[in-house]
Design an enzyme around this catalytic site. Structure first.
Site, PDB file in Angstrom:
ATOM      1  N   GLU A   1       0.841  -1.204   0.000  1.00  0.00           N
ATOM      2  CA  GLU A   1       0.000   0.000   0.000  1.00  0.00           C
ATOM      3  C   GLU A   1       0.876   1.254   0.000  1.00  0.00           C
ATOM      4  OE1 GLU A   1      -3.995  -1.075   2.465  1.00  0.00           O
ATOM      5  OE2 GLU A   1      -2.100  -1.531   3.451  1.00  0.00           O
TER       6      GLU A   1
ATOM      7  N   ASP B   1       3.875   1.519  -1.246  1.00  0.00           N
ATOM      8  CA  ASP B   1       4.439   1.675  -2.594  1.00  0.00           C
ATOM      9  C   ASP B   1       3.435   2.302  -3.553  1.00  0.00           C
ATOM     10  OD1 ASP B   1       6.793   0.664  -1.743  1.00  0.00           O
ATOM     11  OD2 ASP B   1       6.449  -1.372  -2.511  1.00  0.00           O
TER      12      ASP B   1
ATOM     13  N   SER C   1      33.204  14.970  22.195  1.00  0.00           N
ATOM     14  CA  SER C   1      33.106  13.513  22.200  1.00  0.00           C
ATOM     15  C   SER C   1      33.023  13.069  23.654  1.00  0.00           C
ATOM     16  CB  SER C   1      34.281  12.886  21.460  1.00  0.00           C
ATOM     17  OG  SER C   1      35.417  12.926  22.252  1.00  0.00           O
ATOM     18  N   LEU C   2      33.041  11.778  23.888  1.00  0.00           N
ATOM     19  CA  LEU C   2      32.840  11.274  25.242  1.00  0.00           C
ATOM     20  C   LEU C   2      34.115  10.661  25.783  1.00  0.00           C
ATOM     21  CD1 LEU C   2      29.436   9.434  24.785  1.00  0.00           C
ATOM     22  CD2 LEU C   2      29.814  11.566  26.036  1.00  0.00           C
TER      23      LEU C   2
ATOM     24  N   GLU D   1      22.220   4.266  27.922  1.00  0.00           N
ATOM     25  CA  GLU D   1      21.783   4.007  26.553  1.00  0.00           C
ATOM     26  C   GLU D   1      22.842   3.295  25.734  1.00  0.00           C
ATOM     27  OE1 GLU D   1      21.682   8.290  24.796  1.00  0.00           O
ATOM     28  OE2 GLU D   1      20.464   8.334  26.627  1.00  0.00           O
TER      29      GLU D   1
ATOM     30  N   LYS E   1      25.518   2.577  23.061  1.00  0.00           N
ATOM     31  CA  LYS E   1      26.394   3.437  22.267  1.00  0.00           C
ATOM     32  C   LYS E   1      26.440   2.822  20.872  1.00  0.00           C
ATOM     33  CE  LYS E   1      30.922   5.643  22.419  1.00  0.00           C
ATOM     34  NZ  LYS E   1      31.249   5.374  21.023  1.00  0.00           N
TER      35      LYS E   1
ATOM     36  N   ASP F   1      27.377   2.099  17.253  1.00  0.00           N
ATOM     37  CA  ASP F   1      28.658   2.219  16.570  1.00  0.00           C
ATOM     38  C   ASP F   1      28.425   2.635  15.118  1.00  0.00           C
ATOM     39  OD1 ASP F   1      31.344   2.222  16.457  1.00  0.00           O
ATOM     40  OD2 ASP F   1      31.589   0.058  16.284  1.00  0.00           O
TER      41      ASP F   1
ATOM     42  N   ARG G   1      30.632  15.595  12.184  1.00  0.00           N
ATOM     43  CA  ARG G   1      31.254  16.130  13.382  1.00  0.00           C
ATOM     44  C   ARG G   1      32.534  16.907  13.030  1.00  0.00           C
ATOM     45  NH1 ARG G   1      34.887  13.994  17.091  1.00  0.00           N
ATOM     46  NH2 ARG G   1      34.730  15.116  19.040  1.00  0.00           N
TER      47      ARG G   1
ATOM     48  N   GLU H   1      23.276   9.426  15.401  1.00  0.00           N
ATOM     49  CA  GLU H   1      24.158   8.492  14.733  1.00  0.00           C
ATOM     50  C   GLU H   1      23.475   7.978  13.474  1.00  0.00           C
ATOM     51  OE1 GLU H   1      26.662   8.540  16.805  1.00  0.00           O
ATOM     52  OE2 GLU H   1      28.011   6.945  16.153  1.00  0.00           O
TER      53      GLU H   1
ATOM     54  N   TYR I   1      20.096  11.176  19.531  1.00  0.00           N
ATOM     55  CA  TYR I   1      20.171  10.973  20.987  1.00  0.00           C
ATOM     56  C   TYR I   1      20.464  12.215  21.822  1.00  0.00           C
ATOM     57  CZ  TYR I   1      24.869  10.137  19.119  1.00  0.00           C
ATOM     58  OH  TYR I   1      26.019  10.226  18.417  1.00  0.00           O
TER      59      TYR I   1
ATOM     60  N   LYS J   1      24.485   9.057  31.002  1.00  0.00           N
ATOM     61  CA  LYS J   1      24.343  10.515  31.007  1.00  0.00           C
ATOM     62  C   LYS J   1      23.497  10.961  32.200  1.00  0.00           C
ATOM     63  CE  LYS J   1      23.906  10.576  25.980  1.00  0.00           C
ATOM     64  NZ  LYS J   1      22.974  10.725  24.856  1.00  0.00           N
TER      65      LYS J   1
ATOM     66  N   LYS K   1      32.860   1.242  27.524  1.00  0.00           N
ATOM     67  CA  LYS K   1      33.095   0.379  26.362  1.00  0.00           C
ATOM     68  C   LYS K   1      33.052  -1.088  26.755  1.00  0.00           C
ATOM     69  CE  LYS K   1      34.299   3.184  22.905  1.00  0.00           C
ATOM     70  NZ  LYS K   1      35.408   2.984  22.061  1.00  0.00           N
TER      71      LYS K   1
ATOM     72  N   CYS L   1      55.152 -16.341  -6.260  1.00  0.00           N
ATOM     73  CA  CYS L   1      53.918 -15.566  -6.297  1.00  0.00           C
ATOM     74  C   CYS L   1      52.795 -16.435  -6.876  1.00  0.00           C
ATOM     75  CB  CYS L   1      54.114 -14.314  -7.153  1.00  0.00           C
ATOM     76  SG  CYS L   1      52.587 -13.411  -7.427  1.00  0.00           S
TER      77      CYS L   1
ATOM     78  N   CYS M   1      51.742 -14.832 -10.487  1.00  0.00           N
ATOM     79  CA  CYS M   1      52.590 -14.794 -11.680  1.00  0.00           C
ATOM     80  C   CYS M   1      53.764 -15.745 -11.592  1.00  0.00           C
ATOM     81  CB  CYS M   1      53.070 -13.363 -11.945  1.00  0.00           C
ATOM     82  SG  CYS M   1      54.315 -12.821 -10.761  1.00  0.00           S
TER      83      CYS M   1
ATOM     84  N   CYS N   1      56.651  -9.659  -4.165  1.00  0.00           N
ATOM     85  CA  CYS N   1      56.695 -10.183  -5.529  1.00  0.00           C
ATOM     86  C   CYS N   1      57.385  -9.114  -6.364  1.00  0.00           C
ATOM     87  CB  CYS N   1      55.294 -10.437  -6.070  1.00  0.00           C
ATOM     88  SG  CYS N   1      55.293 -10.744  -7.844  1.00  0.00           S
TER      89      CYS N   1
ATOM     90  N   CYS O   1      52.918  -8.802 -13.073  1.00  0.00           N
ATOM     91  CA  CYS O   1      52.078  -9.591 -12.175  1.00  0.00           C
ATOM     92  C   CYS O   1      50.628  -9.130 -12.258  1.00  0.00           C
ATOM     93  CB  CYS O   1      52.587  -9.454 -10.749  1.00  0.00           C
ATOM     94  SG  CYS O   1      51.579 -10.374  -9.574  1.00  0.00           S
TER      95      CYS O   1
HETATM   96  S1  IVH Z   1      26.071  11.483  23.412  1.00  0.00           S
HETATM   97  C1  IVH Z   1      28.380  15.239  24.518  1.00  0.00           C
HETATM   98  N1  IVH Z   1      24.802   9.224  23.071  1.00  0.00           N
HETATM   99  O1  IVH Z   1      29.723   8.098  20.535  1.00  0.00           O
HETATM  100  C2  IVH Z   1      27.728  13.924  24.322  1.00  0.00           C
HETATM  101  N2  IVH Z   1      26.793   9.591  21.848  1.00  0.00           N
HETATM  102  O2  IVH Z   1      32.457   8.508  21.712  1.00  0.00           O
HETATM  103  C3  IVH Z   1      27.628  13.581  22.898  1.00  0.00           C
HETATM  104  N3  IVH Z   1      27.378   7.770  20.282  1.00  0.00           N
HETATM  105  O3  IVH Z   1      30.446  11.270  19.230  1.00  0.00           O
HETATM  106  C4  IVH Z   1      27.407  12.179  22.575  1.00  0.00           C
HETATM  107  N4  IVH Z   1      25.663   6.491  20.763  1.00  0.00           N
HETATM  108  O4  IVH Z   1      28.971   9.650  17.810  1.00  0.00           O
HETATM  109  C5  IVH Z   1      25.873   9.975  22.725  1.00  0.00           C
HETATM  110  N5  IVH Z   1      23.571   7.287  22.838  1.00  0.00           N
HETATM  111  C6  IVH Z   1      24.614   8.034  22.499  1.00  0.00           C
HETATM  112  C7  IVH Z   1      25.556   7.594  21.529  1.00  0.00           C
HETATM  113  C8  IVH Z   1      26.642   8.412  21.236  1.00  0.00           C
HETATM  114  C9  IVH Z   1      26.756   6.620  20.023  1.00  0.00           C
HETATM  115  C10 IVH Z   1      28.647   8.198  19.652  1.00  0.00           C
HETATM  116  C11 IVH Z   1      28.655   9.640  19.187  1.00  0.00           C
HETATM  117  C12 IVH Z   1      29.767  10.296  19.966  1.00  0.00           C
HETATM  118  C13 IVH Z   1      30.628   9.138  20.308  1.00  0.00           C
HETATM  119  C14 IVH Z   1      31.467   9.447  21.544  1.00  0.00           C
END
Ligand code: IVH
Length: 666
Positions: free
Chosen positions: A32, A34, A79-80, A110, A112, A114, A133, A167, A219, A282, A306, A397, A400, A415, A421
């Site tokens: 639907e 589509d 960054s974190l 939450e 993270k 990747d 960024r 992300e 986020y 956070k 991590k 090799c 070749c 090589c 080659c």
């Molecule tokens: S908060 C100042 N929340 O991880 C806080 N980051 O290593 C800003 N990332 O640059 C980031 N999941 O690209 C936040 N739930 C999440 C995330 C997240 C992935 C990434 C983000 C950040 C990096 C930091």
């Protein structure tokens, strides 16, 4: 059908997108959807002037850009800080509580994700900018690409101004599917979902980006206190506005709750459809965040926890031999496919043959592999050893059949048969055409690849068979570019000297200086080849060895190269196209640089080999390292510290390229 009907249809489809990507709870079937989408396309075809930027059809189809514009943001994208164990997480918790004078805040825990960090700007509810960024303050404008990501809301449900961060990612299933497809076509596999998503967003052609299925989760709201009192409330607002947020954030109000949440992720982590490399913890309350503040790099109110790298065992089935552009022959482990954190692993890097020996690998071994975040998996050790022979490095090799060489003191196996080659084909052609070698203008990596793929060339000899007509058959190749390439090839051919040609063949360790001394003796490629044909290897090596600057290793490389049947075929082609230039006799005359010894370094505006030649023509000599005997150090852009320090230590005058020009004129 009125414009109003059209706008209503746009809104209806936008709402279905929201139901699907934000609520994960669609109210209509794909079929639907589509149908509605088709209807929309049809209307837009008849009324192109009606089209609004936020129409779901406007996600794709933008023209490629050659460069992304830079965007400077008022609030830096920080960054974190990372932690890897519970003690460090506890230390973070204690710092926060202390910073709040003993108050225990509500935390958000939450996943993270990747993926690839992104910032979206909405003005009056309409997406106006998607930025990377970058270095935090200055990012790149990738709006056209971001729009093609399903789930990125083009228009919010309310006309508000808002900046959000999140992300862009690729699901594990989509990543595996893309790689399976690439494997089928013999294309190089992508390393992991994160790199693939990042690479895709930085693609310069949005139409290509649209082919890579990506998703997004937002986020963080920038200046969130303008909209809500805390993080959870701000995310609820995002969801209401039609922006996808994570369904996996949870609250913790004590250390016990926090650590219990963290533990619960040990099993849940693999159940998410995307890769998660840790958790983000956070502080929820925005006023508390402000009180805690930030360092120059990280907020003090958040931290990344991590996950430890995943280890699994599997069986080593085979060692695949790969060959790089420089001729380095490297082993890759082929494994029984296993799932590591949700992605299928079937290969592992082995770096070099010394590592194969160190691990004591045998085919059939059960091995432990580790995958740490973005790194390609590696083999850690053998868990259960198989019977049978230890794996030894190849001696020839596989592509070749040239005998492989190991340079003294180095672990890489090479090589030596670069132009002959088939596995080194692309690299060899690219090198031949490059600046400082034959200098074929405009013939870079991409074009070489395109020519080889189209079957127009398979080695450097074929370059001289190209015609404008043949090139016109290529994708995206206009008359002008075709003519330019043919002209550039003809120009390179007529400008070639034997030394240039010899130095462009990529014989191991034979660069412009050695090519020059060899060319001075033999004068033509045909003469050198005739010498090889007439003499035994021993005799030729001895003869080459007699040349000043040519040692036994180089002589052996040259001899081997000339006797390789694959090389011979390529060199025959060059000869057939009349590429056998004579080396001009360089009469060493008295000149402005007679008696002077120069060292040339750094990046110059002309190929270094040319500069060296001019110095020699002016009576000067060129050396590689700075000593007391050096007269001048000619320093180009980004000259290394070592050379400058050596010059200072030895009292050597440092001059620029312009000053060298002045010396030539003197
Ligand atoms: S908060 C100042 N929340 O991880 C806080 N980051 O290593 C800003 N990332 O640059 C980031 N999941 O690209 C936040 N739930 C999440 C995330 C997240 C992935 C990434 C983000 C950040 C990096 C930091």
């Amino acid at each position: 059908m009125t414009r109003q009907d059209y706008l209503a249809l746009v809104d209806e489809l936008t709402e279905h997108d929201r139901r699907y990507y934000v609520e994960a709870d669609p109210t209509i079937s794909d079929g639907e959807y589509d149908k509605l989408n088709k209807q929309l396309l049809e209307i837009e075809k008849h009324h192109p002037d009606w089209i609004v930027e936020w129409s779901p059809t406007q996600r794709i189809g933008h023209a490629p850009v050659s460069e992304f514009a830079k965007v400077t943001r008022p609030v830096a994208m920080l960054s974190l800080d990372n932690t890897y164990n519970e003690d460090d997480l506890r230390a973070f918790y204690d710092r926060v509580v202390k910073g709040l004078d003993g108050d225990v805040p509500v935390f958000s825990v939450e996943p993270k994700i990747d993926g690839f960090g992104i910032e979206l700007t909405y003005k009056k509810g309409q997406l106006t900018l998607g930025a990377t960024r970058g270095d935090g303050r200055i990012g790149e404008d990738v709006t056209a690409n971001v729009k093609s990501v399903k789930g990125v809301a083009l228009k919010l449900r309310e006309p508000i101004d808002l900046v959000v961060r999140g992300e862009i990612y690729m699901t594990k299933a989509e990543f595996d599917a893309i790689n399976a497809e690439r494997a089928k076509h013999g294309e190089e596999l992508f390393k992991n979902p994160r790199n693939t998503a990042a690479g895709s967003i930085k693609q310069q052609d949005p139409r290509e980006v649209a082919k890579r299925p990506m998703r997004t989760i937002l986020y963080e709201v920038v200046d969130g206190e303008r909209y809500a009192s805390g993080h959870f409330a701000s995310l609820a607002l995002l969801k209401q506005l039609g922006i996808p947020t994570s369904a996996h954030n949870s609250r913790a109000q004590s250390w016990e709750e926090l650590i219990a949440q963290v533990h619960s992720w040990a099993d849940r982590r693999d159940s998410l459809p995307y890769e998660v490399d840790g958790l983000v913890v956070k502080v929820d309350d925005f006023a508390m965040r402000t009180a805690l503040g930030t360092t120059s790099k990280f907020p003090k109110w958040a931290i990344a926890y991590k996950f430890p790298a995943r280890q699994v065992t599997t069986i080593l089935r085979e060692i695949e031999i790969n060959i790089g552009r420089t001729g380095a022959v490297t082993p890759v482990a082929i494994l029984d496919p296993v799932d590591v954190s949700g992605t299928t692993v079937a290969r592992a890097s082995l770096h070099n043959w010394d590592q194969v020996a160190r691990l004591g690998l045998r085919i059939g071994d059960r091995v432990t592999i580790q995958k740490a975040g973005e790194i390609i998996p590696e083999i850690l050790n053998v868990t259960v050893s198989a019977e049978g022979e230890l794996i030894v490095p190849p001696t020839v090799c596989p592509f070749c059949k040239s005998e492989l060489e190991r340079e003294e003191g180095r672990v890489v196996l090479l090589c030596p048969n670069r132009i002959g080659c088939p596995a080194q084909r692309l690299g060899a052609i690219e090198f031949f055409a490059g600046r400082g070698q034959m200098n074929i203008d405009g013939l870079g990596e991409k074009l070489v690849e395109q020519l080889v793929e189209a079957g127009l060339i398979s080695d450097i000899g074929d370059l001289f068979t190209l015609t404008v007509n043949k090139l016109l058959g290529l994708d995206r190749f206009g008359k002008l570019s075709a003519e330019n390439l043919i002209k550039a090839i003809a120009k390179a051919k007529s400008a070639a000297t034997f030394s240039k040609l010899l130095g462009s063949l990529g014989i191991t360790n034979v660069g412009s200086t050695l090519a020059q001394v060899i060319a001075n003796k033999y004068r033509k490629l045909s003469t050198l080849r005739a010498a090889a044909a007439d003499k035994s290897s021993e005799a030729l090596i001895a003869e080459l060895n007699d040349i000043d600057k040519v040692g036994n290793t180089i002589a052996t490389h040259v001899d081997k190269f000339l006797r390789d049947p694959h090389v011979a075929k390529v060199l025959d082609k060059l000869a057939a196209h009349g590429l056998d230039p004579e080396e001009p006799i360089t009469v060493v005359t008295e000149g402005p640089l007679t008696g002077k010894l120069l060292v040339v370094t750094g990046t110059l505006t002309q190929p270094r080999a040319d500069v060296q030649k001019r110095i020699e023509a002016a009576g000067g000599k060129v050396a590689g390292s700075v000593t007391k005997k050096t007269t001048y150090l000619v320093a180009g852009a980004d000259t290394g510290k070592t050379k400058l320090e050596a010059a200072e230590k030895n009292g050597v005058k440092v001059i620029t390229e312009e000053e060298l020009e002045a010396l030539f004129q003197s």
